[in-house]
Enzyme design. Structure first.
Site, PDB file in Angstrom:
ATOM      1  N   ASN A   1      -5.875-142.724 -22.323  1.00 38.89           N
ATOM      2  CA  ASN A   1      -6.033-144.180 -22.380  1.00 38.89           C
ATOM      3  C   ASN A   1      -7.524-144.495 -22.505  1.00 38.89           C
ATOM      4  OD1 ASN A   1      -4.093-142.979 -20.488  1.00 38.89           O
ATOM      5  ND2 ASN A   1      -3.143-144.976 -20.503  1.00 38.89           N
TER       6      ASN A   1
ATOM      7  N   TYR B   1       2.602-140.155 -25.617  1.00 40.43           N
ATOM      8  CA  TYR B   1       1.668-140.739 -26.590  1.00 40.43           C
ATOM      9  C   TYR B   1       1.120-139.620 -27.473  1.00 40.43           C
ATOM     10  CZ  TYR B   1       0.889-144.510 -23.065  1.00 40.43           C
ATOM     11  OH  TYR B   1       1.000-145.534 -22.161  1.00 40.43           O
TER      12      TYR B   1
ATOM     13  N   HIS C   1      -3.731-149.791 -27.372  1.00 42.14           N
ATOM     14  CA  HIS C   1      -5.008-149.060 -27.411  1.00 42.14           C
ATOM     15  C   HIS C   1      -5.693-149.238 -28.770  1.00 42.14           C
ATOM     16  CE1 HIS C   1      -3.168-146.205 -24.171  1.00 42.14           C
ATOM     17  NE2 HIS C   1      -3.505-147.381 -23.698  1.00 42.14           N
TER      18      HIS C   1
HETATM   19  N1  6FA Z   1      -6.737-148.588 -21.129  1.00 45.67           N
HETATM   20  C1  6FA Z   1      -6.936-147.623 -20.221  1.00 45.67           C
HETATM   21  O1  6FA Z   1      -7.898-146.865 -20.329  1.00 45.67           O
HETATM   22  N2  6FA Z   1      -6.059-147.425 -19.186  1.00 45.67           N
HETATM   23  C2  6FA Z   1      -4.933-148.187 -19.020  1.00 45.67           C
HETATM   24  O2  6FA Z   1      -4.167-147.987 -18.071  1.00 45.67           O
HETATM   25  C3  6FA Z   1      -4.700-149.207 -19.963  1.00 45.67           C
HETATM   26  N3  6FA Z   1      -3.611-150.002 -19.863  1.00 45.67           N
HETATM   27  C4  6FA Z   1      -3.482-151.075 -20.714  1.00 45.67           C
HETATM   28  C5  6FA Z   1      -2.435-151.991 -20.487  1.00 45.67           C
HETATM   29  O3  6FA Z   1      -1.560-151.737 -19.534  1.00 45.67           O
HETATM   30  C6  6FA Z   1      -2.344-153.153 -21.273  1.00 45.67           C
HETATM   31  C7  6FA Z   1      -1.194-154.082 -21.053  1.00 45.67           C
HETATM   32  C8  6FA Z   1      -3.341-153.419 -22.260  1.00 45.67           C
HETATM   33  C9  6FA Z   1      -3.319-154.682 -23.092  1.00 45.67           C
HETATM   34  C10 6FA Z   1      -4.369-152.506 -22.497  1.00 45.67           C
HETATM   35  C11 6FA Z   1      -4.443-151.342 -21.717  1.00 45.67           C
HETATM   36  N4  6FA Z   1      -5.480-150.426 -21.902  1.00 45.67           N
HETATM   37  C12 6FA Z   1      -5.652-149.396 -21.006  1.00 45.67           C
HETATM   38  C13 6FA Z   1      -6.461-150.592 -22.994  1.00 45.67           C
HETATM   39  C14 6FA Z   1      -7.764-151.244 -22.515  1.00 45.67           C
HETATM   40  O4  6FA Z   1      -7.511-152.287 -21.600  1.00 45.67           O
HETATM   41  C15 6FA Z   1      -8.502-151.778 -23.742  1.00 45.67           C
HETATM   42  O5  6FA Z   1      -8.731-150.719 -24.627  1.00 45.67           O
HETATM   43  C16 6FA Z   1      -9.839-152.407 -23.335  1.00 45.67           C
HETATM   44  O6  6FA Z   1      -9.641-153.479 -22.437  1.00 45.67           O
HETATM   45  C17 6FA Z   1     -10.603-152.902 -24.562  1.00 45.67           C
HETATM   46  O7  6FA Z   1     -11.838-153.411 -24.120  1.00 45.67           O
HETATM   47  P1  6FA Z   1     -12.696-154.420 -25.031  1.00 45.67           P
HETATM   48  O8  6FA Z   1     -13.896-154.778 -24.236  1.00 45.67           O
HETATM   49  O9  6FA Z   1     -12.855-153.807 -26.336  1.00 45.67           O
HETATM   50  O10 6FA Z   1     -11.769-155.700 -25.279  1.00 45.67           O
HETATM   51  P2  6FA Z   1     -10.880-156.629 -24.355  1.00 45.67           P
HETATM   52  O11 6FA Z   1      -9.774-157.107 -25.200  1.00 45.67           O
HETATM   53  O12 6FA Z   1     -10.552-155.966 -23.074  1.00 45.67           O
HETATM   54  O13 6FA Z   1     -11.850-157.845 -23.975  1.00 45.67           O
HETATM   55  C18 6FA Z   1     -12.215-158.820 -24.899  1.00 45.67           C
HETATM   56  C19 6FA Z   1     -12.663-160.063 -24.152  1.00 45.67           C
HETATM   57  O14 6FA Z   1     -13.239-160.966 -25.072  1.00 45.67           O
HETATM   58  C20 6FA Z   1     -11.519-160.803 -23.483  1.00 45.67           C
HETATM   59  O15 6FA Z   1     -11.882-161.144 -22.169  1.00 45.67           O
HETATM   60  C21 6FA Z   1     -11.335-162.045 -24.360  1.00 45.67           C
HETATM   61  O16 6FA Z   1     -10.865-163.173 -23.632  1.00 45.67           O
HETATM   62  C22 6FA Z   1     -12.734-162.265 -24.874  1.00 45.67           C
HETATM   63  N5  6FA Z   1     -12.799-162.977 -26.166  1.00 45.67           N
HETATM   64  C23 6FA Z   1     -12.132-162.682 -27.298  1.00 45.67           C
HETATM   65  N6  6FA Z   1     -12.434-163.529 -28.274  1.00 45.67           N
HETATM   66  C24 6FA Z   1     -13.334-164.395 -27.768  1.00 45.67           C
HETATM   67  C25 6FA Z   1     -14.019-165.529 -28.296  1.00 45.67           C
HETATM   68  N7  6FA Z   1     -13.832-165.942 -29.567  1.00 45.67           N
HETATM   69  N8  6FA Z   1     -14.870-166.203 -27.479  1.00 45.67           N
HETATM   70  C26 6FA Z   1     -15.074-165.795 -26.199  1.00 45.67           C
HETATM   71  N9  6FA Z   1     -14.429-164.750 -25.647  1.00 45.67           N
HETATM   72  C27 6FA Z   1     -13.578-164.053 -26.417  1.00 45.67           C
HETATM   73  C1  ABL Z   2      -1.637-148.046 -20.795  1.00 46.87           C
HETATM   74  O1  ABL Z   2      -2.662-147.538 -21.216  1.00 46.87           O
HETATM   75  C2  ABL Z   2      -0.757-148.770 -21.727  1.00 46.87           C
HETATM   76  O2  ABL Z   2      -1.515-149.560 -22.608  1.00 46.87           O
HETATM   77  C3  ABL Z   2       0.290-149.622 -21.058  1.00 46.87           C
HETATM   78  O3  ABL Z   2       1.242-149.926 -22.035  1.00 46.87           O
HETATM   79  C4  ABL Z   2       0.912-148.902 -19.858  1.00 46.87           C
HETATM   80  O4  ABL Z   2       1.810-149.732 -19.154  1.00 46.87           O
HETATM   81  C5  ABL Z   2      -0.215-148.581 -18.894  1.00 46.87           C
HETATM   82  N1  ABL Z   2      -1.295-147.885 -19.509  1.00 46.87           N
HETATM   83  C6  ABL Z   2       0.280-147.700 -17.721  1.00 46.87           C
HETATM   84  O5  ABL Z   2       0.647-146.432 -18.148  1.00 46.87           O
HETATM   85  C7  ABL Z   2       3.131-149.958 -19.660  1.00 46.87           C
HETATM   86  C8  ABL Z   2       4.025-150.418 -18.513  1.00 46.87           C
HETATM   87  O6  ABL Z   2       4.167-149.360 -17.559  1.00 46.87           O
HETATM   88  C9  ABL Z   2       5.399-150.840 -19.029  1.00 46.87           C
HETATM   89  O7  ABL Z   2       6.195-151.371 -17.985  1.00 46.87           O
HETATM   90  C10 ABL Z   2       5.240-151.876 -20.131  1.00 46.87           C
HETATM   91  O8  ABL Z   2       6.515-152.155 -20.685  1.00 46.87           O
HETATM   92  C11 ABL Z   2       4.290-151.373 -21.201  1.00 46.87           C
HETATM   93  O9  ABL Z   2       3.043-150.998 -20.623  1.00 46.87           O
HETATM   94  C12 ABL Z   2       4.028-152.455 -22.243  1.00 46.87           C
HETATM   95  O10 ABL Z   2       3.207-151.966 -23.273  1.00 46.87           O
END
Ligand code: 6FA
Ligand code: ABL
Length: 550
Positions: free
Chosen positions: A529, A407, A487
């Site tokens: 992250n 990243y 992110h």
């Molecule tokens: N961040 C990390 O630090 N470490 C990680 O390992 C990591 N991995 C991932 C990952 O694997 C995936 C697949 C994703 C999608 C993100 C990852 N991130 C990671 C990033 C991290 O999760 C996000 O940066 C973080 O969750 C952002 O937090 P926020 O509070 O800003 O926003 P969210 O999207 O989490 O939550 C928003 C909430 O509002 C949700 O529950 C949603 O349902 C709700 N909401 C939205 N619109 C709404 C509405 N109109 N009414 C009511 N509720 C609503």
């Molecule tokens: C993160 O912060 C990323 O947002 C994710 O994309 C990441 O996971 C997790 N942390 C873990 O490092 C990956 C999965 O390991 C993959 O299998 C997947 O294809 C990918 O997220 C999808 O964005």
């Protein structure tokens, strides 16, 4: 009954804000559009091998990779085209849980924060006390499935990398590698759920499920939030006089709520106007507030390198691989069903230890990269057994593959734009990855550094890209949709009037009592992250909002 604060969205930003504001004695209503997730929040969806236990899919870190393969993926928001969690916990309930406390640079003015935000240490300390990080998440303190760590450290040490405990000193991060780092020694409590807004007596009538904050009543003085809840009059939840609304719907979710309320660029609000349901709810155009909602968006560009090594990266070494029957048998595909071998499953259920106590990543590393425009960029690498996809001319054994995701992080200059379409789905409008040519050339330099010591590690082969594709060609032809790191930040950027969406207290310009506290206000990406930074930011935002006179 009216409340003092309505918080829309129970992700890492909303949960912490709701918790801290209710702790201060305010009456808080937390509206979440999605359903429950962990057992504690009422969630019950789980893997067959966990039936009869109190562990849901969202409680067990080792089920992380199955988020992307489970056909019943109800947790992803269906009206956002990138990954976003629509359930209690938001992204924090479904993410990889990698957890880095923010560095001083992450909250510096050079990272775009107003001066009043640079003293983040007390808030980061509060977060650390509430959610302590650990780099040995299994409750027995042992690390499992460490072959990838061993191989990748052999690659990095000759390049001058050192092994450190990053959360002890987040400012020391050049040429370091660290073990998989999560929050909380107890592997179950790895999400912001450990902030339990509902457990405070002061919090009243929080609604956790199936609510949808769509628009506000009468900006600039917001008097309530309109929802899809037919059990309340006109779907409106009212505020007390002097009450406030805080949007925590995430980078896409909060932007969309603003458009639907007449706040943002005119082209987005006009799309809302054209919608038969949302259009009539908009205020008259004379009351629209023109702000750069959706601009200034950033997300880390990420590029996967896939390797093989003769150490077998069997997720479950005790189970034989059914060669020739199901080649990707051990690439996390079976963690949900049929589940881990009986001994590993029993170990997790009994003591939350073993392979299932961690998500897939095993090693992370960071390096500073000098750049031709004088702005240092940072590169983060995340190594994990398995791969999302492999493109190669080489024959390879599926049980021996692993991925390094590289990243580009702090220092990125590329920006994009997000918004909505005519169906009011939220989506990227202008992709934010590698738009800036120096971002691109710097990431290419970093990728070349990673593989520069390949020949020093016996048996290690880079298979994607293979020897028919150079690193430059690989990056040039990389599918942008797979560069997404999930992110997203910046769509409601904090900063000065005229350039930003929210002011130093996270209040939306042009309104009296509307705030945003989630990833969308973050001005630049942190070094790792982002949810550690987002949670510290929410701690600080709650304090700033509470300190404002009503
Ligand atoms: N961040 C990390 O630090 N470490 C990680 O390992 C990591 N991995 C991932 C990952 O694997 C995936 C697949 C994703 C999608 C993100 C990852 N991130 C990671 C990033 C991290 O999760 C996000 O940066 C973080 O969750 C952002 O937090 P926020 O509070 O800003 O926003 P969210 O999207 O989490 O939550 C928003 C909430 O509002 C949700 O529950 C949603 O349902 C709700 N909401 C939205 N619109 C709404 C509405 N109109 N009414 C009511 N509720 C609503
Ligand atoms: C993160 O912060 C990323 O947002 C994710 O994309 C990441 O996971 C997790 N942390 C873990 O490092 C990956 C999965 O390991 C993959 O299998 C997947 O294809 C990918 O997220 C999808 O964005």
């Amino acid at each position: 009954t009216p409340v003092d604060y309505i918080i829309v969205g129970a992700g890492p930003g909303g949960i912490i804000t709701a918790d801290r504001i209710s702790q201060a004695g305010k009456k808080v209503l937390l509206l979440e559009r999605g359903g429950p997730s962990t057992w504690e929040t009422g969630g019950r969806y789980t893997a067959p091998w966990l039936e009869g236990t109190d562990f849901t899919k969202f409680d067990v870190p080792g089920l992380f990779e199955s988020m992307f393969t489970d056909p019943n993926a109800f947790w992803w928001c269906k009206d956002i085209t990138v990954f976003a969690g629509c359930l209690v916990g938001g992204g924090g309930a479904v993410n990889g849980a990698l957890y880095w406390l923010p560095s001083d640079e992450d909250f510096s003015t050079s990272s775009g924060w107003p001066t009043q935000w640079t003293n983040h240490q007390p808030y980061t300390a509060a977060l650390k006390a509430r959610l302590p990080p650990t780099d040995a998440p299994s409750t027995d303190g042992k690390r499992y499935l460490e072959q990838v760590s061993n191989v990748v450290s052999q690659l990095l040490i000759p390049q001058g990398y050192r092994n450190v405990t990053i959360n002890d000193n987040p400012d020391d991060k050049d040429h370091i590698y660290v073990h998989m780092t999560l929050s909380a020694a107890n592997a179950v409590d790895q999400s912001p759920h450990t902030y339990k807004p509902l457990s405070h007596a002061q919090t009243s009538s929080s609604k956790w499920t199936h609510m949808c904050g769509t628009s506000f009543e009468t900006a600039p003085q917001i008097t309530g939030v309109k929802t899809n809840d037919t059990s309340v009059l006109n779907g409106i939840y009212p505020l007390n006089p002097g009450g406030r609304v805080i949007l925590s719907g995430g980078s896409y979710g909060s932007a969309r709520i603003l458009y639907r309320s007449g706040i943002g660029p005119t082209d987005m609000i006009e799309l809302v106007q054209g919608d038969p349901v949302a259009g009539p709810l908009l205020p008259p155009s004379s009351q629209w507030i023109n702000l750069p909602v959706g601009y200034n968006v950033s997300d880390n560009p990420s590029i996967n390198l896939v390797f093989t090594h003769p150490s077998a990266f069997l997720i479950f070494p005790s189970r034989p691989v059914l060669k020739n029957i199901f080649l990707s048998y051990d690439n996390w595909a079976d963690v949900f069903t049929p589940g881990p071998p009986a001994a590993d499953a029993a170990q997790y259920i009994a003591s939350q230890s073993g392979v299932m106590a961690q998500a897939s990543p095993r090693l992370n590393f960071w390096q500073a990269l000098g750049a031709t425009d004088g702005t240092t960029r940072w590169m983060q690498g995340t190594a994990r057994p398995g791969a999302a996809s492999v493109t190669t001319v080489y024959p390879y054994n599926e049980t021996q593959i692993f991925t390094i995701t590289a990243y580009l992080s702090s220092g990125i200059k590329s920006r994009g734009r997000l918004g909505i379409n005519a169906a009011l789905n939220a989506l990227p409008l202008v992709n934010p990855w590698l738009v800036d040519p120096v971002d691109k050339s710097t990431l290419i330099t970093g990728l070349k550094d990673i593989v520069s010591t390949l020949s020093l590690v016996p048996g290690l082969t880079l298979i994607t890209p293979d020897n028919t594709t150079t690193i430059d060609e690989y990056v040039d032809t990389y599918d942008p949709s797979t560069m997404d790191s999930n992110h997203w930040i910046g769509s409601n950027i904090i900063g000065p009037q005229g350039k930003a969406v929210v002011d130093v207290n996270t209040k939306v310009y042009g309104t009296n009592n509307l705030f945003v506290v989630d990833a969308s206000i973050v001005p630049t990406l942190p070094f790792g992250n982002p949810h550690g930074l987002i949670m510290s930011m929410a701690e600080q935002a709650a304090a700033k909002i509470l300190a404002l006179a009503t």
